[in-house]
Design a protein around this motif. Structure first.
Motif, PDB file in Angstrom:
ATOM      1  N   ASP A   1       0.822  -1.208   0.000  1.00 36.04           N
ATOM      2  CA  ASP A   1       0.000   0.000   0.000  1.00 36.04           C
ATOM      3  C   ASP A   1       0.855   1.257   0.000  1.00 36.04           C
ATOM      4  O   ASP A   1       2.004   1.250   0.447  1.00 36.04           O
ATOM      5  CB  ASP A   1      -0.887   0.036   1.253  1.00 36.04           C
TER       6      ASP A   1
ATOM      7  N   GLY B   1      -4.355  -2.255   3.315  1.00 38.33           N
ATOM      8  CA  GLY B   1      -5.254  -1.317   2.654  1.00 38.33           C
ATOM      9  C   GLY B   1      -5.962  -0.349   3.579  1.00 38.33           C
ATOM     10  O   GLY B   1      -7.100   0.057   3.305  1.00 38.33           O
ATOM     11  N   VAL B   2      -5.293   0.051   4.673  1.00 41.70           N
ATOM     12  CA  VAL B   2      -5.920   0.984   5.610  1.00 41.70           C
ATOM     13  C   VAL B   2      -4.924   2.050   6.048  1.00 41.70           C
ATOM     14  O   VAL B   2      -3.712   1.895   5.886  1.00 41.70           O
ATOM     15  CB  VAL B   2      -6.454   0.263   6.868  1.00 41.70           C
TER      16      VAL B   2
ATOM     17  N   ARG C   1     -10.079   3.825   6.018  1.00 42.11           N
ATOM     18  CA  ARG C   1      -9.601   3.988   4.635  1.00 42.11           C
ATOM     19  C   ARG C   1      -9.344   5.450   4.302  1.00 42.11           C
ATOM     20  O   ARG C   1      -8.472   5.767   3.487  1.00 42.11           O
ATOM     21  CB  ARG C   1     -10.634   3.418   3.650  1.00 42.11           C
ATOM     22  N   GLU C   2     -10.107   6.354   4.931  1.00 40.41           N
ATOM     23  CA  GLU C   2      -9.956   7.788   4.674  1.00 40.41           C
ATOM     24  C   GLU C   2     -10.050   8.548   5.995  1.00 40.41           C
ATOM     25  O   GLU C   2     -10.701   8.100   6.940  1.00 40.41           O
ATOM     26  CB  GLU C   2     -11.026   8.279   3.694  1.00 40.41           C
TER      27      GLU C   2
ATOM     28  N   ARG D   1      -5.925   9.368   2.442  1.00 44.33           N
ATOM     29  CA  ARG D   1      -6.580   8.141   1.996  1.00 44.33           C
ATOM     30  C   ARG D   1      -5.544   7.070   1.711  1.00 44.33           C
ATOM     31  O   ARG D   1      -4.376   7.368   1.411  1.00 44.33           O
ATOM     32  CB  ARG D   1      -7.461   8.376   0.766  1.00 44.33           C
ATOM     33  N   SER D   2      -5.986   5.831   1.842  1.00 43.30           N
ATOM     34  CA  SER D   2      -5.116   4.694   1.559  1.00 43.30           C
ATOM     35  C   SER D   2      -5.224   4.319   0.093  1.00 43.30           C
ATOM     36  O   SER D   2      -6.309   4.404  -0.512  1.00 43.30           O
ATOM     37  CB  SER D   2      -5.519   3.504   2.438  1.00 43.30           C
TER      38      SER D   2
ATOM     39  N   PRO E   1      -4.618   1.030  -1.645  1.00 48.09           N
ATOM     40  CA  PRO E   1      -4.296  -0.381  -1.431  1.00 48.09           C
ATOM     41  C   PRO E   1      -3.565  -1.010  -2.622  1.00 48.09           C
ATOM     42  O   PRO E   1      -3.946  -0.807  -3.777  1.00 48.09           O
ATOM     43  CB  PRO E   1      -5.664  -1.034  -1.219  1.00 48.09           C
TER      44      PRO E   1
END
Length: 457
Positions: free
Chosen positions: A257, A349-350, A388-389, A417-418, A420
């Protein structure tokens, strides 16, 4: 032909007899060390308690001096010095009363601890490293290595990276003052580079990673910066700068990521609040401790103005201020505010979000204790979650932000934001994953599992 593989699991399925013996040695040595400590504590319980109290009071007085000015700072600093001197005098007096048997116990304790730690490392092997999935790939066809000779106190020159790259068939590009790193990376990809590497700090790694992401070429991280947190979380040996070049040969490739603040990519973290404000100072790089001591009264003192950092908590409720906000590319395991720790994974993904809020009037002693003992997560003003955001707003026209160690001032709202699995990254086949440092409560059960013939984790 590339094949999808996972991290070697053979060692985790069945510990070898040697590892099981090492586990037994580690457990027995630890038990013996605890017996020695218990006996010494019983004989000198009063001295131990008094020493701990004096040290704790000295730490609190020292922190009080840092976050105040004028008479309060002078008095608190003087008290801290007196307490420390008293501690030293107490220990000297106790040392004069030490007999040969006490010295023998101290030597025995040191030996037992060293034996236990060494045996534990052998017994646990790579069982407590982070997961590793991806694929094995062949050598780069047209590898390019960008190098910042000023990073890490001159590691590029000290380790002869330009010569080492040429010897491996990698085209080296050395940055000179005034060069545009992003433009050089774009030119390298346009010229046909299929693998692009960066030898420099994490800010430079992030910039080149963004170019690699946009063109879907693989990145190689060479730990030639100062701290090299990104390299650590990739599972690289940060001391083996030259060895990282092996990722241009037969290597291990996976997707990880990236994170974004506005239109800027970062690989590690972005911080706001106390730390971000301190690093904005021009004097910080040359005198970190002195600069921090000078600025802390205005940031965390009893009369300090709260930071205007607004965001939503994980329950959706709005928060109007925090003294530290850390947003990371995936989740860190933190033990203190001064060290960002490590990430077990960088492909979840975070974003990891940590906020610390300090009540100036009553929280300083608790904060000092939590920081000194490595239990910052137990501090009542500490919160951590993943998302995630994340958005941070402020009424200030510009907000101080430290992004991958670089001091910036950005206009709010700050939108994180991520991204991923955005980046292809290559590491040497010898890289074993991210090592974890288990605490006693985790290490002992792991050793017992190995002793019983099971994987440590």
């Amino acid at each position: 032909m590339d094949t999808t593989i996972a991290a070697p699991e053979s060692d985790r399925r069945s510990p070898s007899p040697g590892r099981r013996i090492a586990a037994a040695v580690a457990v027995l040595a630890l038990a013996a060390a605890l017996v020695v400590v218990a006996m010494a504590a019983f004989r000198n319980l009063g001295l131990l308690v008094l020493t701990l109290v004096l040290v704790a009071l000295a730490v609190m007085a020292g922190w009080t001096a840092l976050v105040n000015r004028g008479t309060r700072r002078v008095l608190a600093a003087a008290l801290a010095v007196v307490l420390l001197v008293a501690t030293v005098v107490l220990l000297v007096v106790a040392a004069l009363q030490i007999d040969a048997s006490a010295i023998g116990r101290a030597v025995l304790l040191l030996v037992l601890v060293l034996v236990s730690v060494g045996a534990a490392r052998v017994a646990l092997g790579d069982d407590l490293t982070g997961p590793r999935t991806g694929r094995q790939v062949g050598p780069a066809r047209r590898g390019v290595l960008l190098m910042n000779p000023r990073s890490g106190g001159g590691k590029v020159v000290r380790f002869h990276l330009e010569d080492e790259a040429q010897r491996r068939g990698i085209r080296p590009i050395v940055l000179h003052p005034g060069d545009d790193l992003r433009a050089l990376a774009e030119e390298a990809v346009a010229a046909g580079a299929d693998v692009i590497g960066m030898a420099g700090g994490d800010g430079s790694q992030a910039l080149v990673a963004d170019v690699a992401r946009e063109h879907d070429v693989a990145l190689v991280c060479i730990p030639a910066g100062t701290r090299n947190h990104f390299a650590l979380d990739l599972g690289l040996d940060r001391a083996d700068v030259v060895g990282a070049l092996d990722a241009f040969g037969d290597a291990f490739e996976r997707r990880i990521d990236l994170a974004q603040i506005g239109d800027r990519i970062f690989v590690n973290n972005a911080s706001l609040g106390v730390y971000a404000t301190v690093v904005q100072s021009e004097a910080y790089r040359d005198a970190k401790l002195g600069t921090a001591a000078q600025m802390l009264p205005d940031l965390l003192g009893t009369q300090a103005k709260p930071f205007d950092l607004r965001f939503d908590r994980p329950d959706g409720e709005p928060e109007g201020t925090a003294d530290l906000v850390l947003v990371s590319n995936d989740v860190y395991h933190l033990e203190s505010m001064t060290g960002f720790g490590t990430r077990p994974r960088i492909d979840d993904g975070v974003l990891g979000v940590v906020t610390v809020k300090v009540d100036r009037a009553r929280d300083i002693p608790a904060l000092v204790t939590a920081e000194a003992t490595g239990h910052i997560q137990g501090f009542r003003g500490y919160r951590a979650w993943s998302t995630r955001e994340f958005v941070v707003d402020s009424a200030e026209p510009l907000v101080d932000v430290g992004v991958d160690g670089e001091a910036l001032r950005l206009a709010p709202p700050l939108r994180f934001r991520s991204l991923p699995h955005a980046l292809r990254v290559r590491t040497p086949l010898s890289a074993r994953g991210v090592p974890r440092r288990p605490r006693i409560g985790e290490a002992v059960p792991a050793l017992l599992r190995v002793l019983a013939g099971h994987p440590a984790a």
